[in-house]
Structures are given as structure tokens and as C-alpha cells.
Design an enzyme around this catalytic site. Structure first.
Site, PDB file in Angstrom:
ATOM      1  N   HIS A  11       0.836  -1.200   0.000  1.00 51.00           N
ATOM      2  CA  HIS A  11       0.000   0.000   0.000  1.00 51.00           C
ATOM      3  C   HIS A  11       0.873   1.254   0.000  1.00 51.00           C
ATOM      4  O   HIS A  11       1.949   1.260   0.586  1.00 51.00           O
ATOM      5  CB  HIS A  11      -0.896   0.041   1.243  1.00 51.00           C
ATOM      6  CG  HIS A  11      -1.723  -1.183   1.416  1.00 51.00           C
ATOM      7  ND1 HIS A  11      -2.712  -1.544   0.531  1.00 51.00           N
ATOM      8  CD2 HIS A  11      -1.711  -2.143   2.368  1.00 51.00           C
ATOM      9  CE1 HIS A  11      -3.269  -2.674   0.941  1.00 51.00           C
ATOM     10  NE2 HIS A  11      -2.674  -3.060   2.047  1.00 51.00           N
ATOM     11  N   HIS A  58       3.346  -7.554   1.578  1.00 45.98           N
ATOM     12  CA  HIS A  58       2.641  -8.432   2.507  1.00 45.98           C
ATOM     13  C   HIS A  58       1.587  -9.275   1.807  1.00 45.98           C
ATOM     14  O   HIS A  58       1.084  -8.883   0.750  1.00 45.98           O
ATOM     15  CB  HIS A  58       1.987  -7.615   3.629  1.00 45.98           C
ATOM     16  CG  HIS A  58       0.950  -6.648   3.153  1.00 45.98           C
ATOM     17  ND1 HIS A  58       1.274  -5.444   2.593  1.00 45.98           N
ATOM     18  CD2 HIS A  58      -0.404  -6.706   3.145  1.00 45.98           C
ATOM     19  CE1 HIS A  58       0.168  -4.790   2.282  1.00 45.98           C
ATOM     20  NE2 HIS A  58      -0.876  -5.541   2.592  1.00 45.98           N
ATOM     21  N   ARG A  75      -1.143  -4.522  -6.421  1.00 47.01           N
ATOM     22  CA  ARG A  75      -0.895  -5.965  -6.471  1.00 47.01           C
ATOM     23  C   ARG A  75       0.431  -6.205  -7.192  1.00 47.01           C
ATOM     24  O   ARG A  75       0.601  -5.829  -8.351  1.00 47.01           O
ATOM     25  CB  ARG A  75      -2.070  -6.649  -7.182  1.00 47.01           C
ATOM     26  CG  ARG A  75      -2.075  -8.142  -7.022  1.00 47.01           C
ATOM     27  CD  ARG A  75      -3.289  -8.796  -7.705  1.00 47.01           C
ATOM     28  NE  ARG A  75      -4.529  -8.500  -7.011  1.00 47.01           N
ATOM     29  CZ  ARG A  75      -5.607  -7.970  -7.588  1.00 47.01           C
ATOM     30  NH1 ARG A  75      -5.598  -7.658  -8.866  1.00 47.01           N
ATOM     31  NH2 ARG A  75      -6.698  -7.747  -6.884  1.00 47.01           N
ATOM     32  N   GLU A 110      -1.922  -0.643   8.102  1.00 43.25           N
ATOM     33  CA  GLU A 110      -2.850  -1.637   8.637  1.00 43.25           C
ATOM     34  C   GLU A 110      -2.117  -2.543   9.608  1.00 43.25           C
ATOM     35  O   GLU A 110      -0.877  -2.532   9.667  1.00 43.25           O
ATOM     36  CB  GLU A 110      -3.475  -2.465   7.507  1.00 43.25           C
ATOM     37  CG  GLU A 110      -2.485  -3.336   6.768  1.00 43.25           C
ATOM     38  CD  GLU A 110      -3.083  -3.979   5.510  1.00 43.25           C
ATOM     39  OE1 GLU A 110      -4.066  -3.445   4.965  1.00 43.25           O
ATOM     40  OE2 GLU A 110      -2.555  -5.004   5.075  1.00 43.25           O
TER      41      GLU A 110
HETATM   42 ZN    ZN Z   1      -2.937  -4.923   2.839  1.00 43.98          ZN
END
Ligand code: ZN
Length: 314
Positions: free
Chosen positions: A97, A172, A192, A115
Site C-alpha cells: 500500500h 505483505h 498488487r 494496517e
Molecule cells: Zn494490505
């Protein structure tokens, strides 16, 4: 206000999803590929609804817009947090991200995404992807271009109760056989990097290689989780992480405890057991918010809760 705001979650079907939201949490799920439960969310892609009480049936985004006094009169334009349960029956794509600054410029003013993951449950031999092994951007690019994924990606074993903070720029992925509670900034921007060559409806899902290379931190740095414990009555309260966007704590209760609210308003998810909050019954799978002014709250029962709050105005 002394009213608990219970949330009705939004469910998302995903190619990698399963049915544990029904078997573990008793949710009425839309199908056997339910990958995500957006448990506390005011995001446009899955806006939760208040369940019961004065604001029954009102979307969280609307409540946040029209009754900002319940949220500390926060100046943040959108409700800043998003709590999800993720059921990965298959591997999720490997992703990264952006931070707020990159997302603001490259994603039409969207927030970036920090996150964190709490492992609710996982298979005995489950693993997770956090980080990578490239020493700099040049090596990162060549490993990607030469498809040296096994060499690049850092895979590590996990167990129930593990906790990971995922800063922007961290490569991740959640892998098969894992149930996770995710606390994140309310953003849906994901790049992605690699999807194991899988096809969806006969086509590979879109990759975002250049944006990924832009934002991936090189070399990767591990963040160690905080491990601060407090006691209140029969509750043990563990601070998992404090970062600019949220603080996450875990409450383990066996009996009774009186606690003071953290932050201007506070989010809760019951992840194990059942009990009451000021006499109102709650059980595993329930999610609620204590609004501004709620003050001291009394928990009783045998249960575990994950709770989060923002720092508010500094
Ligand atoms: Zn994520």
C-alpha cells in the site's frame, strides 16, 4: 451519549474466501467464498449500518457526517478507521500500500493505508508474507522482472495470537488457512505485485508493478510489536501498537472490569467468548462503538476483545 452503537457488517465475496465467517462467527454470509467482513466501516465500498437504538438503520458514514459530536467533533473528513475480519481459504495476492502522500498525488486524494493484523486462528503450518529480500530498488526491479519470487518474498510461520503492523511500503500477503482481524486506515488502495500466476474468469488479475516498485521500502525493515500490559479489575489489557493513525489493544476478561474510554470514541470487536457491556449482552462476532462522552464502561463475562481508537486532534 451513553448509548452503545452496534454495527451490522458488510460481507465481500473473494476468489480466495471461505465460509468460516458462518461456521466461526454465525454470520449470515452471502456465499462460500466470503473473504471479508467489513465489521466497522464507513467506507463507500462497504458502508456499515447501525443496528438498534436511536440510530437504527443509519449508515456509519451518514452518522459520522451528521452527528460528528458522537466522534469527538473530529476534523477528519471521513471516518478514519476500518475493521475487517478476513477468511483466507486460499492465498491472497502479494501486495503493498502507498502512504498518504503518495496516494494523495497518485490516487485522486485518497488516503494511504497503514494496517495491522491480529491472527484470530490459523492452520498448524500456516505462514504469512511480510517483507522482501531485495537490498535496493535496482535489485527489487531485477528480481521482479526475472520472476525470482521465491527469492524475493519473505515468508514466515505464524500462530494464533500473533500481531503484525504493516506500514505503507511493506510487501505483505495473507496465506491460506488464516483468519485475521485487521485494523486499518479507511482506504481501499492496494497495489498488487504478484498473484501466483492465477487466473480469474480466464484472465490474470491486474498487477501494479510500477506503482509497487515506487512505494516498496528497500531494504525491508521489520517492526516489532509493542507489548505493554495493564490490569483493570479482572481484565488484562495489552497494547499491541500505537502509530499516528491508531492504537490497538487487546482486552482479555475473566470476571468484571471497569475501564475508562480511550480516545474520543472507541471501536470494539468481540473475538472470543461472551459477556455484557454495562448489562447489554455481547458475544463473539459483535462489533460496536462507544461514542464521545460515554465515559467509564463496565465489562463482565469471559471474553476477548480487540479495541482501537485514533489520537484525535493533537
Ligand atoms: Zn494490505
Amino acid at each position: 451519549m451513553r448509548e452503545i452503537l452496534f454495527l451490522k457488517p458488510v460481507f465481500k465475496q473473494m476468489i480466495w474466501g471461505g465460509n468460516r465467517m458462518a461456521s466461526e462467527y454465525g454470520y449470515d454470509i452471502p456465499g462460500d467464498n466470503t473473504g471479508e467482513c467489513w465489521a466497522i466501516s464507513a467506507h463507500a465500498n462497504g458502508d456499515g449500518t447501525i443496528c438498534g437504538g436511536t440510530y437504527d438503520g443509519v449508515n456509519l458514514s451518514t452518522l459520522y457526517k451528521e452527528h460528528r459530536e458522537l466522534f469527538g467533533n473530529s476534523k477528519e473528513e471521513v471516518f478514519p478507521l476500518l475493521i475487517k475480519i478476513i477468511d483466507a481459504k486460499a492465498d491472497l495476492s502479494i501486495q503493498v500500500h502507498p502512504d498518504d502522500a503518495y496516494a494523495n498525488v497518485n490516487e485522486n486524494g485518497s488516503l494511504g493505508k497503514t494496517e495491522c493484523w491480529y491472527i484470530l486462528d490459523c492452520d498448524e503450518d500456516a505462514t504469512i508474507v511480510i517483507g522482501h529480500n531485495a537490498k535496493d530498488k535496482a535489485e527489487l526491479r531485477s528480481m521482479i522482472e526475472e520472476n525470482r519470487w521465491d527469492e524475493l518474498i519473505s515468508v514466515r510461520p505464524i500462530k494464533k495470537g500473533d500481531f503484525f503492523q504493516i506500514e505503507p511500503g511493506t510487501v505483505h500477503a495473507i496465506k491460506a488457512g488464516t483468519l485475521i482481524l485487521e485494523t486499518q486506515q479507511s482506504s481501499d488502495i492496494t497495489y498488487r505485485l504478484y498473484d501466483y500466476g492465477r487466473l480469474q474468469n480466464g484472465k490474470p488479475r491486474e498487477l501494479h508493478i510500477e506503482k509497487s516498485i515506487d512505494v516498496i521500502e528497500c531494504p525491508h525493515r521489520d517492526r516489532t510489536a509493542e507489548n505493554k500490559f495493564d490490569r483493570a479489575g479482572d481484565a488484562r489489557v495489552q497494547t499491541m501498537v500505537t502509530c499516528p493513525f491508531y492504537t490497538v489493544k487487546k482486552i482479555c476478561l475473566k470476571g468484571e472490569a471497569e475501564l475508562s474510554m480511550d480516545g474520543d470514541y472507541q471501536l470494539f470487536s468481540v473475538i472470543e467468548g461472551n459477556g455484557t457491556v454495562d448489562g447489554t449482552p455481547v458475544k463473539k462476532g459483535d462489533h460496536f462503538i462507544l461514542p464521545t462522552g460515554y465515559g467509564v464502561y463496565k465489562l463482565s463475562g469471559e471474553m476477548e476483545l480487540m479495541t482501537s481508537f485514533t489520537r484525535g486532534e493533537q
